[in-house]
Design a protein around this motif. Sequence first.
Motif, mmCIF file in Angstrom:
data_model
loop_
_atom_site.group_PDB
_atom_site.id
_atom_site.type_symbol
_atom_site.label_atom_id
_atom_site.label_comp_id
_atom_site.label_asym_id
_atom_site.label_seq_id
_atom_site.Cartn_x
_atom_site.Cartn_y
_atom_site.Cartn_z
ATOM 1 N N ALA A 98 0.838 -1.204 0.000
ATOM 2 C CA ALA A 98 0.000 0.000 0.000
ATOM 3 C C ALA A 98 0.871 1.251 0.000
ATOM 4 C CB ALA A 98 -0.944 -0.004 1.195
ATOM 5 N N TYR A 99 1.973 1.214 0.717
ATOM 6 C CA TYR A 99 2.900 2.343 0.777
ATOM 7 C C TYR A 99 3.515 2.634 -0.590
ATOM 8 C CZ TYR A 99 6.954 5.093 2.272
ATOM 9 O OH TYR A 99 7.904 6.071 2.410
ATOM 10 N N HIS A 100 3.685 1.590 -1.399
ATOM 11 C CA HIS A 100 4.321 1.753 -2.706
ATOM 12 C C HIS A 100 3.333 1.857 -3.859
ATOM 13 C CE1 HIS A 100 8.418 1.617 -1.391
ATOM 14 N NE2 HIS A 100 8.083 0.649 -0.566
ATOM 15 N N GLY A 101 2.088 2.219 -3.569
ATOM 16 C CA GLY A 101 1.153 2.562 -4.626
ATOM 17 C C GLY A 101 0.071 1.550 -4.955
ATOM 18 N N TRP A 102 0.095 0.365 -4.363
ATOM 19 C CA TRP A 102 -0.947 -0.625 -4.622
ATOM 20 C C TRP A 102 -2.180 -0.261 -3.814
ATOM 21 C CZ3 TRP A 102 -0.770 -4.422 -8.222
ATOM 22 C CH2 TRP A 102 0.471 -4.649 -8.813
ATOM 23 N N ILE A 103 -3.340 -0.218 -4.464
ATOM 24 C CA ILE A 103 -4.588 0.195 -3.818
ATOM 25 C C ILE A 103 -5.396 -1.048 -3.455
ATOM 26 C CG2 ILE A 103 -6.703 1.516 -4.107
ATOM 27 C CD1 ILE A 103 -5.122 3.124 -6.259
ATOM 28 N N PRO A 104 -5.676 -1.266 -2.153
ATOM 29 C CA PRO A 104 -6.447 -2.448 -1.755
ATOM 30 C C PRO A 104 -7.878 -2.389 -2.295
ATOM 31 C CG PRO A 104 -5.724 -1.181 0.170
ATOM 32 C CD PRO A 104 -5.289 -0.443 -1.029
ATOM 33 N N GLN A 105 -8.387 -3.545 -2.687
ATOM 34 C CA GLN A 105 -9.747 -3.647 -3.208
ATOM 35 C C GLN A 105 -10.628 -4.397 -2.226
ATOM 36 O OE1 GLN A 105 -10.415 -2.155 -6.492
ATOM 37 N NE2 GLN A 105 -8.575 -1.318 -5.547
ATOM 38 N N GLU A 106 -11.931 -4.198 -2.334
ATOM 39 C CA GLU A 106 -12.868 -4.890 -1.435
ATOM 40 C C GLU A 106 -12.968 -6.363 -1.761
ATOM 41 O OE1 GLU A 106 -16.673 -3.048 -1.108
ATOM 42 O OE2 GLU A 106 -15.811 -1.064 -0.836
ATOM 43 N N GLN A 107 -12.905 -6.721 -3.034
ATOM 44 C CA GLN A 107 -13.029 -8.122 -3.424
ATOM 45 C C GLN A 107 -11.805 -8.900 -2.981
ATOM 46 O OE1 GLN A 107 -13.115 -7.104 -7.529
ATOM 47 N NE2 GLN A 107 -11.215 -8.188 -7.965
ATOM 48 N N ARG A 108 -12.010 -10.167 -2.693
ATOM 49 C CA ARG A 108 -10.908 -11.045 -2.303
ATOM 50 C C ARG A 108 -10.962 -12.308 -3.131
ATOM 51 N NH1 ARG A 108 -10.205 -11.213 4.178
ATOM 52 N NH2 ARG A 108 -10.155 -9.002 4.546
ATOM 53 N N GLY A 109 -9.861 -13.036 -3.040
ATOM 54 C CA GLY A 109 -9.788 -14.325 -3.715
ATOM 55 C C GLY A 109 -10.429 -15.408 -2.860
ATOM 56 N N PHE A 110 -10.035 -16.651 -3.102
ATOM 57 C CA PHE A 110 -10.648 -17.820 -2.470
ATOM 58 C C PHE A 110 -10.309 -17.948 -0.978
ATOM 59 C CE2 PHE A 110 -10.590 -22.403 -1.480
ATOM 60 C CZ PHE A 110 -11.919 -22.691 -1.726
ATOM 61 N N HIS A 111 -9.071 -17.654 -0.580
ATOM 62 C CA HIS A 111 -8.618 -17.853 0.792
ATOM 63 C C HIS A 111 -8.749 -16.572 1.621
ATOM 64 C CE1 HIS A 111 -6.957 -21.769 -0.278
ATOM 65 N NE2 HIS A 111 -6.436 -21.192 -1.347
ATOM 66 N N TRP A 112 -8.707 -16.686 2.936
ATOM 67 C CA TRP A 112 -8.847 -15.525 3.817
ATOM 68 C C TRP A 112 -7.727 -14.507 3.610
ATOM 69 C CZ3 TRP A 112 -4.910 -14.385 7.174
ATOM 70 C CH2 TRP A 112 -4.015 -15.406 7.470
ATOM 71 N N TYR A 113 -6.590 -14.943 3.124
ATOM 72 C CA TYR A 113 -5.441 -14.061 2.940
ATOM 73 C C TYR A 113 -5.335 -13.527 1.503
ATOM 74 C CZ TYR A 113 -3.757 -18.569 1.276
ATOM 75 O OH TYR A 113 -3.647 -19.759 0.624
ATOM 76 N N SER A 114 -6.242 -13.901 0.612
ATOM 77 C CA SER A 114 -6.151 -13.552 -0.807
ATOM 78 C C SER A 114 -6.644 -12.130 -1.084
ATOM 79 C CB SER A 114 -6.948 -14.550 -1.646
ATOM 80 O OG SER A 114 -6.443 -15.844 -1.483
ATOM 81 N N TYR A 115 -5.964 -11.157 -0.513
ATOM 82 C CA TYR A 115 -6.314 -9.763 -0.776
ATOM 83 C C TYR A 115 -5.967 -9.412 -2.212
ATOM 84 C CZ TYR A 115 -6.980 -8.909 4.202
ATOM 85 O OH TYR A 115 -7.435 -8.941 5.492
ATOM 86 N N THR A 116 -6.719 -8.480 -2.788
ATOM 87 C CA THR A 116 -6.451 -8.040 -4.148
ATOM 88 C C THR A 116 -6.138 -6.545 -4.148
ATOM 89 O OG1 THR A 116 -8.793 -7.653 -4.585
ATOM 90 C CG2 THR A 116 -7.902 -9.814 -5.194
ATOM 91 N N TYR A 117 -5.357 -6.126 -5.142
ATOM 92 C CA TYR A 117 -4.896 -4.741 -5.253
ATOM 93 C C TYR A 117 -4.894 -4.305 -6.709
ATOM 94 C CZ TYR A 117 -2.941 -5.643 -0.619
ATOM 95 O OH TYR A 117 -2.779 -5.981 0.701
ATOM 96 N N LEU A 118 -4.982 -2.995 -6.908
ATOM 97 C CA LEU A 118 -4.784 -2.381 -8.219
ATOM 98 C C LEU A 118 -3.610 -1.428 -8.132
ATOM 99 C CD1 LEU A 118 -8.413 -1.456 -9.326
ATOM 100 C CD2 LEU A 118 -7.040 -3.412 -10.064
ATOM 101 N N PHE A 119 -2.831 -1.362 -9.207
ATOM 102 C CA PHE A 119 -1.727 -0.410 -9.285
ATOM 103 C C PHE A 119 -2.055 0.552 -10.413
ATOM 104 C CE2 PHE A 119 2.563 1.080 -10.321
ATOM 105 C CZ PHE A 119 3.035 1.358 -9.050
ATOM 106 N N PRO A 120 -2.396 1.799 -10.075
ATOM 107 C CA PRO A 120 -2.907 2.723 -11.091
ATOM 108 C C PRO A 120 -1.820 3.265 -12.009
ATOM 109 C CG PRO A 120 -2.702 3.837 -8.996
ATOM 110 C CD PRO A 120 -2.354 2.393 -8.747
ATOM 111 N N ARG A 121 -2.277 3.715 -13.165
ATOM 112 C CA ARG A 121 -1.421 4.406 -14.122
ATOM 113 C C ARG A 121 -1.548 5.892 -13.838
ATOM 114 N NH1 ARG A 121 -2.354 6.832 -18.994
ATOM 115 N NH2 ARG A 121 -4.505 6.182 -18.946
ATOM 116 N N VAL A 122 -0.444 6.586 -13.748
ATOM 117 C CA VAL A 122 -0.458 8.027 -13.460
ATOM 118 C C VAL A 122 -0.787 8.788 -14.735
ATOM 119 C CG1 VAL A 122 0.931 9.990 -12.723
ATOM 120 C CG2 VAL A 122 1.189 7.784 -11.599
ATOM 121 N N ILE A 123 -1.689 9.765 -14.616
ATOM 122 C CA ILE A 123 -2.035 10.641 -15.730
ATOM 123 C C ILE A 123 -1.217 11.898 -15.572
ATOM 124 C CG2 ILE A 123 -3.878 11.951 -16.848
ATOM 125 C CD1 ILE A 123 -5.826 9.877 -15.613
ATOM 126 N N TYR A 124 -0.362 12.202 -16.537
ATOM 127 C CA TYR A 124 0.524 13.357 -16.438
ATOM 128 C C TYR A 124 -0.129 14.600 -16.978
ATOM 129 C CZ TYR A 124 4.112 10.021 -15.329
ATOM 130 O OH TYR A 124 4.845 9.033 -14.730
#
Length: 159
Positions: free
Chosen positions: A133-159
């Motif tokens: 999260a500190y390096h730009g990955w944004i946590p998402q509400e959806q998760r994978g199959f396991h309790w630890y399967s967090y998902t993230y998005l890494f955005p593209r910067v608009i200049y």
Amino acid sequence: MTTADGATIEGPLIYQRGGQYDFNTGMWWSTFYQRWFQVDLKDCCFGEVEATDTGMKFGSSIFRGLLTMSGTYHKFRFQLFARGPTTTWMEAESPEFTVTCYTADTVNELDNLQSGEAGDARAALRELHQAVAYHGWIPQEQRGFHWYSYTYLFPRVIY
């Protein structure tokens, strides 16, 4: 590269030294540049946390498993695997933690952790989450199959 307001920016440095994403404005605060950047979540990378069995903890684990049939100790770590438009890579990983495994399906053993082991696993997952999260990955509400399967998005910067 120069932004619309005339600032000179080097793309990879936007996420260097971390920052934070503002869900209300859809902007990324760059600690390196000390300013906000607009980001695009439509054309971005996707990441999901997976567990990896890094091997058996040698020593007493082998004898314990053979003599008492009460499980063996395995070392695990959580890893964030990222997928972009053309490739997949391992982005980050947590510290190792130990789990007592009673079956050959060691990764599924993580879904049934005992209280002491669960605390170690959650601490490792929390450390991984804070780092990505500190390096730009944004946590998402959806998760994978396991309790630890967090998902993230890494955005593209608009200049």
